[in-house]
Design a protein around this motif. Structure first.
Motif, PDB file in Angstrom:
ATOM      1  N   HIS A   1       0.835  -1.140   0.134  1.00 61.56           N
ATOM      2  CA  HIS A   1      -0.082  -0.059   0.017  1.00 61.56           C
ATOM      3  C   HIS A   1       0.697   1.260   0.067  1.00 61.56           C
ATOM      4  N   LYS A   2       1.980   1.235   0.893  1.00 63.00           N
ATOM      5  CA  LYS A   2       2.538   2.412   1.070  1.00 63.00           C
ATOM      6  C   LYS A   2       3.515   2.869  -0.192  1.00 63.00           C
ATOM      7  N   LEU A   3       4.114   1.666  -0.875  1.00 61.81           N
ATOM      8  CA  LEU A   3       4.910   1.710  -2.182  1.00 61.81           C
ATOM      9  C   LEU A   3       4.008   1.976  -3.264  1.00 61.81           C
ATOM     10  N   THR A   4       2.753   1.722  -3.364  1.00 58.68           N
ATOM     11  CA  THR A   4       1.715   1.960  -4.352  1.00 58.68           C
ATOM     12  C   THR A   4       1.350   3.751  -4.143  1.00 58.68           C
ATOM     13  N   ARG A   5       1.416   3.995  -2.903  1.00 56.44           N
ATOM     14  CA  ARG A   5       1.109   5.359  -2.779  1.00 56.44           C
ATOM     15  C   ARG A   5       2.452   6.326  -3.145  1.00 56.44           C
ATOM     16  N   ARG A   6       3.523   5.782  -3.104  1.00 53.91           N
ATOM     17  CA  ARG A   6       4.959   6.534  -3.254  1.00 53.91           C
ATOM     18  C   ARG A   6       5.299   6.291  -4.749  1.00 53.91           C
ATOM     19  N   GLY A   7       4.386   5.737  -5.766  1.00 50.58           N
ATOM     20  CA  GLY A   7       4.555   5.713  -6.889  1.00 50.58           C
ATOM     21  C   GLY A   7       5.443   4.441  -7.554  1.00 50.58           C
ATOM     22  N   LEU A   8       5.873   3.556  -6.800  1.00 48.45           N
ATOM     23  CA  LEU A   8       6.736   2.560  -7.274  1.00 48.45           C
ATOM     24  C   LEU A   8       5.969   1.328  -7.992  1.00 48.45           C
ATOM     25  N   MET A   9       4.866   1.387  -8.165  1.00 50.74           N
ATOM     26  CA  MET A   9       4.059   0.893  -9.021  1.00 50.74           C
ATOM     27  C   MET A   9       4.225  -0.931  -9.076  1.00 50.74           C
ATOM     28  N   PRO A  10       3.895  -1.250  -7.760  1.00 49.86           N
ATOM     29  CA  PRO A  10       4.128  -2.639  -7.357  1.00 49.86           C
ATOM     30  C   PRO A  10       3.331  -3.704  -8.150  1.00 49.86           C
ATOM     31  N   SER A  11       3.890  -4.707  -8.226  1.00 53.06           N
ATOM     32  CA  SER A  11       2.720  -5.892  -9.044  1.00 53.06           C
ATOM     33  C   SER A  11       1.903  -6.327  -7.937  1.00 53.06           C
ATOM     34  N   GLU A  12       1.012  -7.369  -8.143  1.00 57.18           N
ATOM     35  CA  GLU A  12       0.276  -7.875  -7.026  1.00 57.18           C
ATOM     36  C   GLU A  12       1.041  -8.608  -6.250  1.00 57.18           C
TER      37      GLU A  12
ATOM     38  N   THR B   1       5.525 -14.608   0.678  1.00 60.50           N
ATOM     39  CA  THR B   1       4.956 -13.700  -0.154  1.00 60.50           C
ATOM     40  C   THR B   1       5.622 -12.556  -0.605  1.00 60.50           C
ATOM     41  N   ARG B   2       5.449 -12.046  -2.052  1.00 63.98           N
ATOM     42  CA  ARG B   2       6.369 -10.892  -2.329  1.00 63.98           C
ATOM     43  C   ARG B   2       5.655 -10.276  -3.260  1.00 63.98           C
ATOM     44  N   PHE B   3       6.325  -8.909  -3.693  1.00 62.67           N
ATOM     45  CA  PHE B   3       5.863  -8.196  -4.854  1.00 62.67           C
ATOM     46  C   PHE B   3       7.039  -7.506  -5.551  1.00 62.67           C
ATOM     47  N   ARG B   4       6.999  -7.066  -6.867  1.00 65.37           N
ATOM     48  CA  ARG B   4       8.041  -6.502  -7.554  1.00 65.37           C
ATOM     49  C   ARG B   4       7.782  -4.978  -7.876  1.00 65.37           C
ATOM     50  N   CYS B   5       8.401  -4.252  -7.444  1.00 70.56           N
ATOM     51  CA  CYS B   5       8.316  -2.774  -7.832  1.00 70.56           C
ATOM     52  C   CYS B   5       8.670  -2.662  -9.601  1.00 70.56           C
ATOM     53  N   ALA B   6       8.144  -1.838 -10.227  1.00 73.27           N
ATOM     54  CA  ALA B   6       8.585  -1.492 -11.642  1.00 73.27           C
ATOM     55  C   ALA B   6       9.936  -1.061 -11.645  1.00 73.27           C
ATOM     56  N   ASP B   7      10.843  -1.722 -12.704  1.00 73.35           N
ATOM     57  CA  ASP B   7      12.035  -1.326 -12.910  1.00 73.35           C
ATOM     58  C   ASP B   7      12.150   0.082 -13.482  1.00 73.35           C
ATOM     59  N   THR B   8      10.967   0.680 -14.013  1.00 71.76           N
ATOM     60  CA  THR B   8      11.156   2.173 -14.498  1.00 71.76           C
ATOM     61  C   THR B   8      11.100   2.977 -13.233  1.00 71.76           C
ATOM     62  N   GLN B   9      10.653   2.493 -12.119  1.00 70.44           N
ATOM     63  CA  GLN B   9      10.525   3.360 -10.754  1.00 70.44           C
ATOM     64  C   GLN B   9      12.017   3.108  -9.749  1.00 70.44           C
ATOM     65  N   THR B  10      12.913   2.198 -10.113  1.00 67.82           N
ATOM     66  CA  THR B  10      13.993   1.551  -9.457  1.00 67.82           C
ATOM     67  C   THR B  10      15.210   1.689 -10.228  1.00 67.82           C
ATOM     68  N   ALA B  11      15.236   2.601 -11.029  1.00 70.16           N
ATOM     69  CA  ALA B  11      16.371   2.769 -11.913  1.00 70.16           C
ATOM     70  C   ALA B  11      17.008   1.573 -12.369  1.00 70.16           C
ATOM     71  N   GLY B  12      16.060   0.914 -12.909  1.00 74.18           N
ATOM     72  CA  GLY B  12      16.545  -0.408 -13.537  1.00 74.18           C
ATOM     73  C   GLY B  12      17.014  -1.534 -12.833  1.00 74.18           C
TER      74      GLY B  12
ATOM     75  N   ARG C   1      11.431   7.003  -0.868  1.00 78.30           N
ATOM     76  CA  ARG C   1      10.559   6.348  -1.278  1.00 78.30           C
ATOM     77  C   ARG C   1      10.808   4.723  -0.560  1.00 78.30           C
ATOM     78  N   LEU C   2      11.901   4.215  -0.515  1.00 82.43           N
ATOM     79  CA  LEU C   2      12.030   2.960   0.247  1.00 82.43           C
ATOM     80  C   LEU C   2      12.184   3.141   1.694  1.00 82.43           C
ATOM     81  N   GLY C   3      12.606   4.250   2.078  1.00 80.53           N
ATOM     82  CA  GLY C   3      12.596   4.504   3.344  1.00 80.53           C
ATOM     83  C   GLY C   3      13.799   4.111   4.243  1.00 80.53           C
TER      84      GLY C   3
END
Length: 280
Positions: free
Chosen positions: A92-103, A121-132, A177-179
């Motif tokens: 929820h937090k990383l969605t709000r911070r624009g990291l576009m996490p997967s489900e 359990t896990r999710f992946r942040c979008a590569d476009t938001q994590t500098a590749g 963003r990641l804190g």
């Protein structure tokens, strides 16, 4: 939100040979071996994180993708997986911070060494938001135990080094963003480098930006190198020399009270340092 670096991934061509290399390098056996869905893995559990080796295994989309990465980029450090105590809250937090996490997804693995199963359990942040840099958040049901290891073996990961063409972007990503805790932001002209130190879970992310070079600020970051901490540096030096690694002489480290040596080869292309800190 983030409790530390759960593990990081080194992609390699063949799991058996890579595991043998890192068992010799770290001075400890792999704690977990598994193979499924086109990937074979070996995990080395240390006190503050785990190294996961990953190699293509058989046929299929995952195996093909791993072979493509190795062919295009060579073996090396490819992914970070941060630990999260509450995976839903982190999502929820990383969605709000624009990291576009997967489900959020579930995963499981069965250890070929002792037959035990672990789940997460896990999710992946979008590569476009994590500098590749491939970046995951993960919440295991339980942590792997840390096995005893002989003196001179790697006990913890002291720090991991990330190269960036854009230090301000790195400040935003790892700090805001990641804190992670920003412990240092310093330019050292004598080394032509700007250093950003972020701390989490007992290790340091050393993000470096080379001064005086032309950089494309939109270019990706890369995970560059590792520094392993040992309790007895001369013993580690002797052990690796006996194992046939090309190692430098012992020398004083940049951090006050530290001693280091470099491993020049045999690390699957990963720049590698060993360090010990004075107890005084």
């Amino acid at each position: 939100m983030i409790t530390g670096l759960d593990h990081f991934v080194l992609v390699c061509p063949e799991i058996g040979a890579a595991t043998a290399v890192y068992e010799s390098l770290l001075g400890r056996p792999a704690d977990w071996r598994a193979a499924s869905d086109g990937a074979a893995t070996a995990i080395f559990r240390l006190e503050n994180t785990s190294l996961e080796l990953m190699a293509p295994d058989g046929e299929g989309a995952v195996a093909d993708r791993l072979r493509e990465i190795i062919s295009d980029e060579g073996p090396g450090l490819k992914s970070l997986a941060f630990g999260a105590a509450d995976i839903s809250a982190a999502h929820h937090k990383l969605t709000r911070r624009g990291l576009m996490p997967s489900e959020i997804s579930d995963g499981a693995s069965k250890n070929e060494i002792d037959g035990k199963t672990r789940k997460w359990t896990r999710f992946r942040c979008a590569d476009t938001q994590t500098a590749g840099v491939k970046t995951f958040l993960i919440s295991p049901e339980e942590a792997l135990p840390v096995a005893d290891a002989p003196s001179g073996s790697a006990t913890t990961l002291d720090h991991i080094v990330i190269n960036t063409p854009n230090p301000d972007r790195a400040l935003g990503l790892y700090g805001a963003r990641l804190g992670l805790d920003l412990a240092l932001d310093r330019r050292r002209e004598e080394w032509k480098t700007r250093f950003l130190f972020f701390r989490t879970g007992g290790l340091t992310f050393e993000v470096i930006h080379r001064l005086g070079e032309d950089h494309d600020p939109a270019a990706p970051d890369s995970i560059w190198g590792l520094t392993w901490k040992v309790d007895d540096l001369p013993a580690a030096h002797a052990r690796l020399t006996d194992a046939g690694f090309d190692v430098s002489d012992l020398r004083t480290g940049r951090k006050p009270g530290s001693s280091v040596f470099t491993v020049r080869d045999g690390t699957l292309g990963v720049p590698t340092l060993f360090i010990a800190h004075s107890s005084r």
